[in-house]
Design a protein around this motif. Structure first.
Motif, PDB file in Angstrom:
ATOM      1  N   HIS A   1      -2.003   3.291  -4.060  1.00  0.00           N
ATOM      2  CA  HIS A   1      -1.326   4.579  -3.945  1.00  0.00           C
ATOM      3  C   HIS A   1      -0.014   4.480  -3.181  1.00  0.00           C
ATOM      4  O   HIS A   1       0.951   5.190  -3.506  1.00  0.00           O
ATOM      5  CB  HIS A   1      -2.263   5.594  -3.289  1.00  0.00           C
ATOM      6  CG  HIS A   1      -3.506   5.848  -4.085  1.00  0.00           C
ATOM      7  ND1 HIS A   1      -4.731   5.317  -3.740  1.00  0.00           N
ATOM      8  CD2 HIS A   1      -3.713   6.547  -5.224  1.00  0.00           C
ATOM      9  CE1 HIS A   1      -5.632   5.695  -4.615  1.00  0.00           C
ATOM     10  NE2 HIS A   1      -5.049   6.435  -5.517  1.00  0.00           N
ATOM     11  N   TYR A   2       0.041   3.642  -2.159  1.00  0.00           N
ATOM     12  CA  TYR A   2       1.294   3.503  -1.408  1.00  0.00           C
ATOM     13  C   TYR A   2       2.397   2.933  -2.298  1.00  0.00           C
ATOM     14  O   TYR A   2       3.545   3.381  -2.254  1.00  0.00           O
ATOM     15  CB  TYR A   2       1.087   2.609  -0.187  1.00  0.00           C
ATOM     16  CG  TYR A   2       0.385   3.290   0.957  1.00  0.00           C
ATOM     17  CD1 TYR A   2       0.996   4.343   1.636  1.00  0.00           C
ATOM     18  CD2 TYR A   2      -0.873   2.889   1.370  1.00  0.00           C
ATOM     19  CE1 TYR A   2       0.365   4.972   2.687  1.00  0.00           C
ATOM     20  CE2 TYR A   2      -1.518   3.510   2.429  1.00  0.00           C
ATOM     21  CZ  TYR A   2      -0.891   4.554   3.080  1.00  0.00           C
ATOM     22  OH  TYR A   2      -1.515   5.176   4.119  1.00  0.00           O
ATOM     23  N   GLU A   3       2.050   1.959  -3.089  1.00  0.00           N
ATOM     24  CA  GLU A   3       3.029   1.376  -4.007  1.00  0.00           C
ATOM     25  C   GLU A   3       3.493   2.425  -5.015  1.00  0.00           C
ATOM     26  O   GLU A   3       4.679   2.495  -5.370  1.00  0.00           O
ATOM     27  CB  GLU A   3       2.411   0.177  -4.721  1.00  0.00           C
ATOM     28  CG  GLU A   3       3.332  -0.511  -5.702  1.00  0.00           C
ATOM     29  CD  GLU A   3       2.649  -1.664  -6.416  1.00  0.00           C
ATOM     30  OE1 GLU A   3       3.060  -1.975  -7.550  1.00  0.00           O
ATOM     31  OE2 GLU A   3       1.697  -2.256  -5.847  1.00  0.00           O
ATOM     32  N   ALA A   4       2.553   3.254  -5.460  1.00  0.00           N
ATOM     33  CA  ALA A   4       2.885   4.288  -6.441  1.00  0.00           C
ATOM     34  C   ALA A   4       3.921   5.267  -5.898  1.00  0.00           C
ATOM     35  O   ALA A   4       4.795   5.729  -6.641  1.00  0.00           O
ATOM     36  CB  ALA A   4       1.621   5.038  -6.852  1.00  0.00           C
TER      37      ALA A   4
ATOM     38  N   TYR B   1      -0.832  11.051  -3.282  1.00  0.00           N
ATOM     39  CA  TYR B   1      -1.088  11.544  -1.929  1.00  0.00           C
ATOM     40  C   TYR B   1      -2.548  11.941  -1.739  1.00  0.00           C
ATOM     41  O   TYR B   1      -3.094  11.777  -0.649  1.00  0.00           O
ATOM     42  CB  TYR B   1      -0.170  12.723  -1.616  1.00  0.00           C
ATOM     43  CG  TYR B   1       1.202  12.303  -1.151  1.00  0.00           C
ATOM     44  CD1 TYR B   1       1.366  11.592   0.036  1.00  0.00           C
ATOM     45  CD2 TYR B   1       2.343  12.624  -1.879  1.00  0.00           C
ATOM     46  CE1 TYR B   1       2.620  11.196   0.468  1.00  0.00           C
ATOM     47  CE2 TYR B   1       3.605  12.241  -1.449  1.00  0.00           C
ATOM     48  CZ  TYR B   1       3.734  11.530  -0.270  1.00  0.00           C
ATOM     49  OH  TYR B   1       4.987  11.130   0.166  1.00  0.00           O
ATOM     50  N   LEU B   2      -3.193  12.442  -2.797  1.00  0.00           N
ATOM     51  CA  LEU B   2      -4.626  12.711  -2.697  1.00  0.00           C
ATOM     52  C   LEU B   2      -5.393  11.425  -2.437  1.00  0.00           C
ATOM     53  O   LEU B   2      -6.341  11.394  -1.639  1.00  0.00           O
ATOM     54  CB  LEU B   2      -5.138  13.366  -3.992  1.00  0.00           C
ATOM     55  CG  LEU B   2      -4.878  14.855  -4.168  1.00  0.00           C
ATOM     56  CD1 LEU B   2      -5.436  15.317  -5.513  1.00  0.00           C
ATOM     57  CD2 LEU B   2      -5.527  15.657  -3.046  1.00  0.00           C
ATOM     58  N   GLY B   3      -5.002  10.361  -3.120  1.00  0.00           N
ATOM     59  CA  GLY B   3      -5.653   9.074  -2.899  1.00  0.00           C
ATOM     60  C   GLY B   3      -5.475   8.554  -1.489  1.00  0.00           C
ATOM     61  O   GLY B   3      -6.297   7.794  -0.987  1.00  0.00           O
ATOM     62  N   LEU B   4      -4.386   8.986  -0.839  1.00  0.00           N
ATOM     63  CA  LEU B   4      -4.113   8.578   0.542  1.00  0.00           C
ATOM     64  C   LEU B   4      -4.662   9.584   1.546  1.00  0.00           C
ATOM     65  O   LEU B   4      -4.431   9.454   2.743  1.00  0.00           O
ATOM     66  CB  LEU B   4      -2.608   8.422   0.751  1.00  0.00           C
ATOM     67  CG  LEU B   4      -1.957   7.319  -0.076  1.00  0.00           C
ATOM     68  CD1 LEU B   4      -0.449   7.398   0.038  1.00  0.00           C
ATOM     69  CD2 LEU B   4      -2.455   5.957   0.372  1.00  0.00           C
TER      70      LEU B   4
END
Length: 521
Positions: free
Chosen positions: A157-160, A187-190
């Motif tokens: 997710h950060y890379e995304a 952001y939901l994934g994070l």
């Protein structure tokens, strides 16, 4: 990947046309120019089968002009014959590689292969070809969008974030709603619900061609936030403190013990949040903390802290939100009773409140500010001289700017504050401020760390014995590792140095290291 397929149809045909007209190595022989013109006319009239037949006839004449192969692949894609189109693009890549053609001329082929693979659901293969096109700076916004969606699918997710923000701020309006949706998903994934809701809300109200499906998917994602929910966590750990303090936090009144101790730590949190989709969100949160010092000489540094926060937030789902926060705190200290035994007795209570605002700015930036004022009462003032009384009003103003784009090593935050403790006694009446800088490092999807430094000057101008100045410098490093959906491993190392003009009493240093597990219930 419904949105990816839709965007493929919308954008890639245009890009393919550019390929067919600009990406070539050998000029078309003059005797074949008429045939090439006929094939192009058939393509623009959407007679794709006729276009392929015309090109095949020319190819049988042993032409080596790449424009014909490029145009044939383009027509085959329009006929939805992706396997044959893919074969031609891979052959073109192979030929260009052997000719040592620069990456900028090969990138269009890599883009086309990636778009075919992503439609077939072969995301790993698509990512390889898209990354080549991205590095060659070909069609960056659309390639970045695809790479962002692939990163989300693989839970990176950060890379995304980095890819999707590039697509979002590219100025391509047709790309914006889908980029908003996937930014919200990342952001939901994070577990960053604030940013997630802001982007999902924007995409849910998007209008324009092709945005209806995206808006519907965003509304579906937002529906998970409709319910009120209760949340709770327990954190337990151990720590080593080289200089136990006589007050539970570092502030203008702190005096050190000059003794160290190993510690056991326990913290509990429970709260209730209203739906963030409501125009007004009310969140009460109660926290309790306890520390046990193993060194018997530092028992005065054992505390039970209780705090109740009431948060009211208007428009929490929008990029600009504001509200108020009220905090109440009550602290007990392990004190020596008249009988000589130890008992936890009241030490401090305080109540503060004030407004705050938050702005999610462009390209991963955000800004927040808050004002608070209230009263702190030190319950041992009756045992001190009137000039040493610590009770009185206190006021704080803070502002913070931060950026989080998913960069592995550069996600900075910068803050400033001004504060005052207007105590009834002159000894601790003080004003001051401070600056803070931190930077988050993203090691992988589950493990991140943060380095921080703060510099806080304080002035005590009303002391009967003369003014006192303090300068507190703090350095720290913390890590957070998500072991599972509910369990995180937290580590922190911090060093604090207080430099005072009255060094014999107020200058001290402190090193503290802790390790704990946090469990969400």
């Amino acid at each position: 990947m419904t949105f990816v397929s839709r965007l493929t149809l919308t954008f890639c045909l245009y890009i393919c046309f550019l390929i067919s007209t600009t990406a070539h190595s050998d000029p078309i022989p003059s005797k074949l120019e008429a045939d090439h013109a006929k094939a192009l006319i058939a393509y623009h009239e959407k007679r794709f089968a006729d276009c392929v037949a015309q090109i095949d006839e020319v190819i049988r004449q042993a032409t080596s002009s790449y424009e014909f192969f490029e145009l044939k692949a383009l027509c085959l894609k329009s006929l939805k014959d992706d396997p044959k189109a893919l074969k031609i693009y891979l052959q073109l890549i192979d030929v260009k590689e052997k000719m040592h053609v620069p990456p900028s001329e090969q990138a269009p082929y890599y883009f086309e292969v990636g778009s075919i693979y992503i439609k077939k659901g072969k995301y790993k293969s698509a990512e390889f070809f898209f990354k080549y096109a991205y590095a060659a700076n070909f069609n960056r916004p659309i390639v970045a969008f695809y790479l962002g969606t692939i990163a989300i699918r693989n839970e990176r997710h950060y890379e995304a974030l980095s890819y999707l923000q590039e697509a979002y701020y590219s100025g391509i309006e047709d790309l914006k709603p889908a980029a908003e949706f996937y930014l919200g998903t990342a952001y939901l994934g994070l577990q960053n619900s604030g940013h997630a809701l802001a982007y999902l809300w924007e995409s849910s109200v998007s209008t324009g061609p092709g945005s209806a499906g995206i808006a519907e998917s965003s509304k579906k994602a937002l529906s998970a936030f409709v319910q009120n929910r209760v949340f709770a966590s327990v954190t337990t750990g151990i720590a080593l403190d080289t200089n136990v303090l006589y007050l539970p936090s570092v502030n203008a009144f702190t005096v050190s013990s000059s003794s160290g101790s190993a510690k056991a730590l326990l913290t509990g949190v429970v709260g209730r949040s209203a739906s963030p989709l409501s125009a007004f969100q009310f969140v009460p949160v109660y926290r309790v903390g306890y520390n046990y010092n193993f060194n018997s000489a530092t028992k005065d540094g054992e505390f039970v802290t209780n705090s109740l926060s009431l948060l009211g937030n208007f428009n929490p789902y929008e990029k600009v939100s504001y509200g108020f926060k009220i905090d109440g705190n009550y602290t007990f200290q392990n004190q020596t009773a008249a009988s000589g035994s130890r008992v936890y007795s009241s030490l401090i209570w305080s109540a503060t409140g004030g407004p705050f605002g938050r702005w999610i700015l462009s390209d991963g930036y955000s800004f927040s500010a808050e004002l608070s004022g209230g009263l702190q009462t030190y319950l041992l003032d009756s045992t001190s001289a009137s000039t040493d009384a610590r009770s009185g009003p206190m006021f704080t103003a803070r502002a913070q700017w931060s950026q989080e784009k998913g960069n592995r090593s550069w996600n900075p935050a910068f803050g400033i504050q001004a504060l005052s403790y207007l105590t009834s006694g002159t000894t601790f009446w003080s004003v001051g401020g401070g600056v803070f800088f931190g930077n988050s490092f993203i090691h992988n999807e589950r493990w991140r760390s943060m380095a921080r430094i703060s510099i806080d000057p304080m002035l005590f101008p009303l002391r009967a014995a003369g003014a006192r100045t303090d300068l507190t410098v703090s350095l720290g490093w913390s890590t957070s590792t998500r072991l599972s959906q509910r369990v995180s491993w937290l580590n922190d190392v911090s060093y604090l140095k207080n430099l005072s003009s009255i060094s014999s009493t107020y200058s001290f240093s402190r090193l503290m290291a802790s390790s704990s597990l946090s469990i969400s219930i």
